[in-house]
Write an enzyme that holds these catalytic residues in place. Structure first.
Site, short mmCIF file in Angstrom:
data_model
loop_
_atom_site.label_atom_id
_atom_site.label_comp_id
_atom_site.label_asym_id
_atom_site.label_seq_id
_atom_site.Cartn_x
_atom_site.Cartn_y
_atom_site.Cartn_z
N GLY A 71 0.82 -1.21 0.00
CA GLY A 71 0.00 0.00 0.00
C GLY A 71 0.86 1.26 0.00
O GLY A 71 0.54 2.25 -0.66
N THR A 72 1.96 1.23 0.73
CA THR A 72 2.83 2.40 0.82
C THR A 72 3.35 2.79 -0.55
O THR A 72 3.30 3.96 -0.95
CB THR A 72 4.02 2.11 1.77
OG1 THR A 72 3.49 1.77 3.05
CG2 THR A 72 4.94 3.31 1.90
N GLN A 178 -7.65 0.10 3.78
CA GLN A 178 -8.46 -0.47 4.86
C GLN A 178 -9.85 -0.89 4.38
O GLN A 178 -10.56 -1.63 5.08
CB GLN A 178 -8.60 0.52 6.02
CG GLN A 178 -7.29 0.78 6.76
CD GLN A 178 -6.78 -0.43 7.52
OE1 GLN A 178 -7.51 -1.37 7.84
NE2 GLN A 178 -5.49 -0.44 7.82
N SER A 198 -3.71 -2.99 -0.53
CA SER A 198 -2.56 -3.75 -0.03
C SER A 198 -2.98 -5.21 0.19
O SER A 198 -4.08 -5.47 0.68
CB SER A 198 -2.11 -3.12 1.28
OG SER A 198 -1.17 -3.94 1.93
N HIS A 200 -1.69 -7.60 2.31
CA HIS A 200 -1.70 -8.23 3.63
C HIS A 200 -2.86 -7.81 4.51
O HIS A 200 -3.07 -8.37 5.58
CB HIS A 200 -0.35 -8.05 4.35
CG HIS A 200 -0.03 -6.66 4.80
ND1 HIS A 200 -0.02 -6.29 6.12
CD2 HIS A 200 0.32 -5.56 4.11
CE1 HIS A 200 0.34 -5.02 6.22
NE2 HIS A 200 0.55 -4.54 5.01
N THR A 236 11.60 -7.12 -11.74
CA THR A 236 10.92 -8.41 -11.92
C THR A 236 9.85 -8.56 -10.84
O THR A 236 10.13 -8.39 -9.65
CB THR A 236 11.95 -9.56 -11.83
OG1 THR A 236 12.95 -9.32 -12.81
CG2 THR A 236 11.29 -10.91 -12.06
N CYS A 328 5.11 6.12 19.23
CA CYS A 328 6.20 6.38 20.17
C CYS A 328 7.47 6.64 19.37
O CYS A 328 7.95 5.75 18.69
CB CYS A 328 6.37 5.16 21.06
SG CYS A 328 7.57 5.40 22.34
C1 LIG Z 1 -4.65 3.30 5.22
C2 LIG Z 1 -3.34 2.64 4.96
N1 LIG Z 1 -2.62 3.03 3.90
C3 LIG Z 1 -1.44 2.48 3.60
C4 LIG Z 1 -0.91 1.49 4.39
C5 LIG Z 1 0.41 0.90 4.02
O1 LIG Z 1 0.25 -0.39 3.44
P1 LIG Z 1 1.48 -1.40 3.38
O2 LIG Z 1 1.70 -1.91 4.76
O3 LIG Z 1 1.01 -2.49 2.43
O4 LIG Z 1 2.64 -0.67 2.84
C6 LIG Z 1 -1.61 1.06 5.52
C7 LIG Z 1 -1.03 0.04 6.42
O5 LIG Z 1 -1.24 0.06 7.61
C8 LIG Z 1 -2.86 1.64 5.80
O6 LIG Z 1 -3.58 1.28 6.87
#
Ligand SMILES: Cc1ncc(COP(=O)(O)O)c(C=O)c1O
Length: 389
Positions: A71-72, A178, A198, A200, A236, A328
């Site tokens: 997702g990032t 989410q 994402s 996972h 790849t 934190c």
């Molecule tokens: C709203 C949201 N965006 C992006 C991410 C990032 O996804 P990833 O862990 O697959 O990089 C998360 C992960 O917690 C998320 O909750």
């Protein structure tokens, strides 16, 4: 007894995904860009995964799915991919409750001279679409608003945002990490240009994600090289991982309606079991809410002795995994920026708590967690505020 209630952080990879990955690791390990039999077998597996992910969000063209490492990366590709189209800094609009995967690249753009508008949210974490209308400028090139907020569970009216952005000729991105697999997503009918998910979070393996890119939308790649993923993400592809992501997406789509209903019932049961605890305030929006998401803040948290983090640790000792909103950094506890943005005072924002439910969660789990949480709070509270059940 161990109970995991942190499904928004990550979800266990489902057995079907593991089986699919094992098959690819052992039998379809070719490079999907190779023209020979080994490569083409692997390419077929990857294209199957692309179709499965496309259909989870009702994307008519699987080619609109760009696989990423998560997702990032999908969020970064959306933000930076649009930004790099411009030689000079422009204007970008986000909300002030974005995940850091959006907020951080935008902060970087700001350092590079971009104008940034961060739309305010109300006490429930919602952005007013009128504010978006007002914020648009001639040089606005992208609007990005999170679909389902990870910390407080609030859903945004993204259809309205998309319409407003589109009528101004501005691209619209949403982080649906989410939401995917928990609520239906229909990019064919939603006015979104870019949407991140994402693997996972939907019971696929960690290390994969996807960006939906509406056909015709141009982006500049973050990674250049061999030109994979329609030149938008060279390297790849991790095909075994993508095969697991694909099957997880297909099964999430199949189970979506029944699982969403089941999770909503459990969510409401957990909320109601904790609702009479004085000083424990539900956060987010109870109507526009992720189906698996329960969040609170503790009004009388003080950071030193009692914070979200303390509660997470104590619950962990009791075999229960939950999370705190407050991060934190270098040993110093900081209040949740999301709750601060929603107008909560600093001490309450130190007491953010999130419990997120998933496929394995049962009614008995919810009842047990509520009972243990009550006891933990009773023990830690500076004053005996908690009524025992
Ligand atoms: C709203 C949201 N965006 C992006 C991410 C990032 O996804 P990833 O862990 O697959 O990089 C998360 C992960 O917690 C998320 O909750």
């Amino acid at each position: 007894m161990q109970i995991y209630l942190d499904y928004s952080a990550t979800a266990p990879t489902r057995s079907e995904a593991i089986a699919a990955m094992q098959g690819v690791f052992t039998q379809q390990w070719g490079n999907p860009s190779s023209l020979h039999e080994w490569g083409q077998r692997t390419a077929t597996v990857m294209e199957q995964a692309r179709m499965q992910v496309a259909s989870l969000m009702n994307a008519p063209d699987p080619e609109s799915i760009i696989f990423t490492s998560g997702g990032t990366e999908a969020d970064n590709l959306a933000i930076m991919g649009v930004a790099h189209l411009y030689a000079k800094p422009q204007h970008i609009i986000i909300s002030n409750v974005e995940h850091s995967a959006v907020a951080e690249p935008v902060r970087l753009l700001e350092l590079w001279g971009w104008q940034v508008t961060r739309l305010r949210v109300d006490a429930k974490g919602r952005v007013d679409p009128q504010d978006l209308k007002v914020a648009l400028q001639d040089n606005t090139v992208l609007v990005s608003v999170i679909y389902g907020q990870s910390e407080v569970g609030t859903l945004q009216p993204i259809e309205e945002f998309g319409k407003i952005a589109r009528s101004a000729g501005v691209l619209f991105h949403t982080d649906a990490v989410q939401v995917a697999g928990r609520l239906p997503i229909d990019v064919k009918n939603l006015p979104v240009d870019l949407l991140s998910i994402s693997s996972h979070k939907i019971y696929g393996p960690q290390g994969a994600g996807a960006l939906y890119v509406r056909p015709g939308v141009e982006l500049v790649p973050l990674l250049s090289g061999g030109g994979q993923e329609k030149r938008l993400r060279s390297g790849t592809q991790a095909v075994p991982i993508l095969a697991g992501f694909g099957i997880a997406a297909e099964l999430a789509a199949q189970e979506l309606l029944t699982e969403t209903q089941r999770l909503m019932k459990l969510r409401d049961r957990l909320f109601s079991q904790l609702s009479d605890i004085p000083g424990l305030l539900p956060t987010g929006d109870c109507t526009h809410r992720l189906p698996h998401h329960v969040s609170f803040c503790l009004e009388y948290a003080d950071g030193e002795k009692l914070s979200g983090k303390t509660l997470v640790r104590q619950m962990n000792l009791a075999g229960i995994g939950i999370s705190a909103g407050a991060a934190c950094h270098s040993g110093k506890l900081s209040p949740s920026p999301i709750l601060l943005a929603m107008g909560y005072p600093e001490n309450a924002a130190l007491g953010a708590i999130r419990m997120t439910l998933g496929r394995e969660t049962t009614e008995a789990d919810v009842d047990w967690v509520a009972m243990v949480f009550r006891q933990v709070l009773q023990r830690l509270s500076p004053v005996k505020l908690v009524v025992s059940h």
